[in-house]
Write a protein that holds these residues in place. Sequence first.
Motif, PDB file in Angstrom:
ATOM      1  N   VAL A  32       8.775   2.554   6.726  1.00  0.00           N
ATOM      2  CA  VAL A  32       8.596   2.879   5.170  1.00  0.00           C
ATOM      3  C   VAL A  32       7.897   1.099   4.742  1.00  0.00           C
ATOM      4  O   VAL A  32       8.168   0.498   4.966  1.00  0.00           O
ATOM      5  CB  VAL A  32       9.839   2.710   4.650  1.00  0.00           C
ATOM      6  CG1 VAL A  32       9.725   2.935   2.513  1.00  0.00           C
ATOM      7  CG2 VAL A  32      10.805   4.009   4.908  1.00  0.00           C
ATOM      8  N   TYR A  33       6.747   1.356   3.703  1.00  0.00           N
ATOM      9  CA  TYR A  33       5.910   0.438   2.915  1.00  0.00           C
ATOM     10  C   TYR A  33       5.604   0.908   1.237  1.00  0.00           C
ATOM     11  O   TYR A  33       6.162   1.621   1.249  1.00  0.00           O
ATOM     12  CB  TYR A  33       4.362   1.343   3.558  1.00  0.00           C
ATOM     13  CG  TYR A  33       3.810   0.936   4.518  1.00  0.00           C
ATOM     14  CD1 TYR A  33       4.038   0.043   6.052  1.00  0.00           C
ATOM     15  CD2 TYR A  33       3.930   2.007   5.132  1.00  0.00           C
ATOM     16  CE1 TYR A  33       3.281  -0.514   6.872  1.00  0.00           C
ATOM     17  CE2 TYR A  33       3.362   1.901   6.773  1.00  0.00           C
ATOM     18  CZ  TYR A  33       3.358   0.883   7.673  1.00  0.00           C
ATOM     19  OH  TYR A  33       2.285   0.979   9.057  1.00  0.00           O
ATOM     20  N   CYS A  34       6.361  -0.840   1.090  1.00  0.00           N
ATOM     21  CA  CYS A  34       6.602  -0.949  -0.971  1.00  0.00           C
ATOM     22  C   CYS A  34       5.805  -1.434  -0.895  1.00  0.00           C
ATOM     23  O   CYS A  34       4.957  -2.881  -0.639  1.00  0.00           O
ATOM     24  CB  CYS A  34       8.129  -0.860  -0.582  1.00  0.00           C
ATOM     25  SG  CYS A  34       8.220  -0.404  -2.463  1.00  0.00           S
ATOM     26  N   ALA A  35       4.736  -0.692  -1.804  1.00  0.00           N
ATOM     27  CA  ALA A  35       3.684  -1.182  -2.833  1.00  0.00           C
ATOM     28  C   ALA A  35       3.616  -1.689  -3.965  1.00  0.00           C
ATOM     29  O   ALA A  35       4.331  -0.298  -4.911  1.00  0.00           O
ATOM     30  CB  ALA A  35       2.320  -0.572  -2.473  1.00  0.00           C
ATOM     31  N   PRO A  36       4.155  -2.956  -4.536  1.00  0.00           N
ATOM     32  CA  PRO A  36       4.091  -3.503  -4.580  1.00  0.00           C
ATOM     33  C   PRO A  36       5.130  -4.299  -3.298  1.00  0.00           C
ATOM     34  O   PRO A  36       5.135  -5.742  -2.347  1.00  0.00           O
ATOM     35  CB  PRO A  36       4.000  -5.017  -4.717  1.00  0.00           C
ATOM     36  CG  PRO A  36       4.503  -4.108  -6.633  1.00  0.00           C
ATOM     37  CD  PRO A  36       4.449  -3.122  -6.421  1.00  0.00           C
ATOM     38  N   ARG A  61      -5.763   4.472  -1.438  1.00  0.00           N
ATOM     39  CA  ARG A  61      -6.684   4.480  -0.067  1.00  0.00           C
ATOM     40  C   ARG A  61      -6.064   3.686   1.163  1.00  0.00           C
ATOM     41  O   ARG A  61      -5.967   3.988   2.469  1.00  0.00           O
ATOM     42  CB  ARG A  61      -8.021   2.537   0.165  1.00  0.00           C
ATOM     43  CG  ARG A  61      -8.679   2.415   0.853  1.00  0.00           C
ATOM     44  CD  ARG A  61      -9.788   1.477   0.682  1.00  0.00           C
ATOM     45  NE  ARG A  61      -9.628  -0.298  -0.166  1.00  0.00           N
ATOM     46  CZ  ARG A  61      -9.557   0.367  -1.332  1.00  0.00           C
ATOM     47  NH1 ARG A  61      -9.676   1.327  -2.592  1.00  0.00           N
ATOM     48  NH2 ARG A  61      -9.205  -0.922  -2.648  1.00  0.00           N
ATOM     49  N   PHE A  62      -5.317   3.013   0.809  1.00  0.00           N
ATOM     50  CA  PHE A  62      -4.023   2.898   2.016  1.00  0.00           C
ATOM     51  C   PHE A  62      -2.819   3.136   2.410  1.00  0.00           C
ATOM     52  O   PHE A  62      -2.597   3.127   3.618  1.00  0.00           O
ATOM     53  CB  PHE A  62      -2.545   1.493   1.200  1.00  0.00           C
ATOM     54  CG  PHE A  62      -1.562   1.072   1.365  1.00  0.00           C
ATOM     55  CD1 PHE A  62      -1.957   0.076   2.810  1.00  0.00           C
ATOM     56  CD2 PHE A  62      -0.863   1.780   2.515  1.00  0.00           C
ATOM     57  CE1 PHE A  62      -0.827  -0.999   4.051  1.00  0.00           C
ATOM     58  CE2 PHE A  62       0.768   1.357   3.215  1.00  0.00           C
ATOM     59  CZ  PHE A  62       0.777  -0.055   3.991  1.00  0.00           C
ATOM     60  N   ALA A  63      -2.797   4.629   1.686  1.00  0.00           N
ATOM     61  CA  ALA A  63      -2.122   5.871   1.982  1.00  0.00           C
ATOM     62  C   ALA A  63      -3.035   6.491   3.017  1.00  0.00           C
ATOM     63  O   ALA A  63      -2.955   7.500   3.890  1.00  0.00           O
ATOM     64  CB  ALA A  63      -2.043   6.596   0.783  1.00  0.00           C
ATOM     65  N   TRP A  70       4.129  11.189   3.127  1.00  0.00           N
ATOM     66  CA  TRP A  70       4.319  11.090   1.849  1.00  0.00           C
ATOM     67  C   TRP A  70       4.080  10.704   0.996  1.00  0.00           C
ATOM     68  O   TRP A  70       4.991   9.555   1.240  1.00  0.00           O
ATOM     69  CB  TRP A  70       4.756  12.254   1.083  1.00  0.00           C
ATOM     70  CG  TRP A  70       5.790  12.948   2.743  1.00  0.00           C
ATOM     71  CD1 TRP A  70       6.492  13.895   2.788  1.00  0.00           C
ATOM     72  CD2 TRP A  70       7.267  11.564   1.852  1.00  0.00           C
ATOM     73  NE1 TRP A  70       7.674  13.509   3.026  1.00  0.00           N
ATOM     74  CE2 TRP A  70       8.371  11.956   2.336  1.00  0.00           C
ATOM     75  CE3 TRP A  70       7.368  11.441   0.589  1.00  0.00           C
ATOM     76  CZ2 TRP A  70       9.274  12.038   2.473  1.00  0.00           C
ATOM     77  CZ3 TRP A  70       9.181  10.183   0.749  1.00  0.00           C
ATOM     78  CH2 TRP A  70       9.735  10.947   1.798  1.00  0.00           C
ATOM     79  N   THR A  71       4.103   9.912  -0.003  1.00  0.00           N
ATOM     80  CA  THR A  71       4.332   9.040  -1.057  1.00  0.00           C
ATOM     81  C   THR A  71       5.632   9.835  -2.613  1.00  0.00           C
ATOM     82  O   THR A  71       5.300  10.534  -2.840  1.00  0.00           O
ATOM     83  CB  THR A  71       3.445   7.867  -1.985  1.00  0.00           C
ATOM     84  OG1 THR A  71       2.022   7.773  -0.536  1.00  0.00           O
ATOM     85  CG2 THR A  71       3.518   6.591  -2.704  1.00  0.00           C
ATOM     86  N   PHE A  72       5.990   8.317  -2.533  1.00  0.00           N
ATOM     87  CA  PHE A  72       7.429   8.156  -2.866  1.00  0.00           C
ATOM     88  C   PHE A  72       7.084   7.862  -4.409  1.00  0.00           C
ATOM     89  O   PHE A  72       7.046   6.355  -4.661  1.00  0.00           O
ATOM     90  CB  PHE A  72       9.184   8.452  -2.708  1.00  0.00           C
ATOM     91  CG  PHE A  72      10.121   8.411  -3.591  1.00  0.00           C
ATOM     92  CD1 PHE A  72      10.223   8.158  -4.746  1.00  0.00           C
ATOM     93  CD2 PHE A  72      11.163   9.675  -3.089  1.00  0.00           C
ATOM     94  CE1 PHE A  72      11.035   8.329  -5.480  1.00  0.00           C
ATOM     95  CE2 PHE A  72      11.954   9.895  -3.439  1.00  0.00           C
ATOM     96  CZ  PHE A  72      12.287   9.900  -4.758  1.00  0.00           C
ATOM     97  N   LYS A  93       0.127  14.142   0.648  1.00  0.00           N
ATOM     98  CA  LYS A  93       0.939  14.695  -0.711  1.00  0.00           C
ATOM     99  C   LYS A  93       2.208  13.461  -1.797  1.00  0.00           C
ATOM    100  O   LYS A  93       1.672  12.523  -1.106  1.00  0.00           O
ATOM    101  CB  LYS A  93       2.281  15.147   0.777  1.00  0.00           C
ATOM    102  CG  LYS A  93       1.532  16.021   1.156  1.00  0.00           C
ATOM    103  CD  LYS A  93       2.548  16.656   2.103  1.00  0.00           C
ATOM    104  CE  LYS A  93       1.740  18.124   2.548  1.00  0.00           C
ATOM    105  NZ  LYS A  93       2.167  18.870   4.104  1.00  0.00           N
ATOM    106  N   VAL A  94       2.846  14.372  -2.447  1.00  0.00           N
ATOM    107  CA  VAL A  94       3.333  12.903  -2.727  1.00  0.00           C
ATOM    108  C   VAL A  94       4.616  13.482  -3.859  1.00  0.00           C
ATOM    109  O   VAL A  94       4.288  14.558  -3.799  1.00  0.00           O
ATOM    110  CB  VAL A  94       2.308  11.906  -4.124  1.00  0.00           C
ATOM    111  CG1 VAL A  94       1.545  13.118  -5.142  1.00  0.00           C
ATOM    112  CG2 VAL A  94       2.707  11.173  -5.238  1.00  0.00           C
TER     113      VAL A  94
END
Length: 420
Positions: A32-36, A61-63, A70-72, A93-94
């Motif tokens: 899991v990545y979290c930005a920021p 771009r990061f995704a 997918w992004t949450f 996907k988001v």
Amino acid sequence: MTEKVNVLVVGEGGREFAIASQLQSSKHVKQVYCAPGNAGMSAVGVQAVAIAETDFAGLIRFAKEHQIAWTFVGPEDCLVDGIVDDFKAAGLKVFGPDARAAQLEGSKDYALNFMNNYHVPTARHSSYRDQTAAINEVDKFGFPVVIKENGLAGGKGVVIAKDRRTAVQTIKDMFENGRARLVLEECLVGPEYSMFVLVSNGHYRILPLAQDHKRAYDGDKGPNTGGMGAYSPLPQLSAVDYQRMVDEVVKPTIDGLVAGEYHYHGILYIGLILTADGPKVIEYNVRLGDPETQVILPRLKTDLFELVTAAINDQPLPEIVETAAACFGVVVAADGYPQQPTHGQKLGHLPAEEDIEIAYANVTGELTDLRGAGGRLLMVLSKDPSLKVAHDRVYRYLADINLPGCFYRDDIGAKAGLTD
């Protein structure tokens, strides 16, 4: 699904800490990545990424570069500004509502019109663009009267004016501070509850209920905040009243989303108050809440990754299965919060203790030497089959540690009979 995948969470607070931590524990997730993100997230194996939540192009771009499944999306600002629209346009996907649906939180007036159109019970209300008109009509709502900024205000744009003098001054202040519109509402009376509904284009699952504590100080005194503590489940809520909430509020809301062709995929928060006339909606949010998320997600037996994946792909939603354990949490905030929070207080390395977890929010530095970064800094949590035991454990832990330049409420859970 056999191959583990990477997922991205957008945001940086305690809510995103809880989301990312829950996803990282899934058997389906590699990273899991979290930005920021924040400096405390490494404690649960989540990797913070130095991309601002407002940098949609950078996040996209990061995704793509990191093969994100997918992004949450956590924060409401991003949703209202159209992050979901941009991600979808990029073929990604988001999880979250698009900009149109996000107006249910972005504009109080828009949300109230939705409730009126689809027969969702709420308070008597009117919307005003003119200061004089608002002042002239404030008496018709009685006192106390609820005065709301129309747009996003981080959970702090609501004033409950006890008398006409306070109401008039509040209305003047809001318009003079550049607010183009405000809403006046009758003040509803009754216990409040936080209901989070995972929605997938007309299908839904209700997450465990929680109770938030919005006021800054003990006894529900002081200014509104983003939330000073929460617990789940709610022993004071009967099964009959819960079912009324589902039948009279949730179902017409979901039917309205379908009728309005919103194609909603995300979380819908329904702030409820159980009045003498039945449940009514205080407000909608279009995302998980902070600090309720921190006590809700640990109570899920259902895999959060599987729930979100099904919702994004319009697949049948898994049933929500809750653990038997209760979860209780108290927010530690910086002195001066919410008006003028101090920064830089030395938190150090909070000691580990059995059955205690820390959900970090506004912190900076290294995990072994954290400092406060303003606002709500962290939340101390405990799970136990007994909500009372979890409550006592959290307060015992807080009493034993030194947190200079910080404060917390001593009465979280009083409405459930947890305080002495």
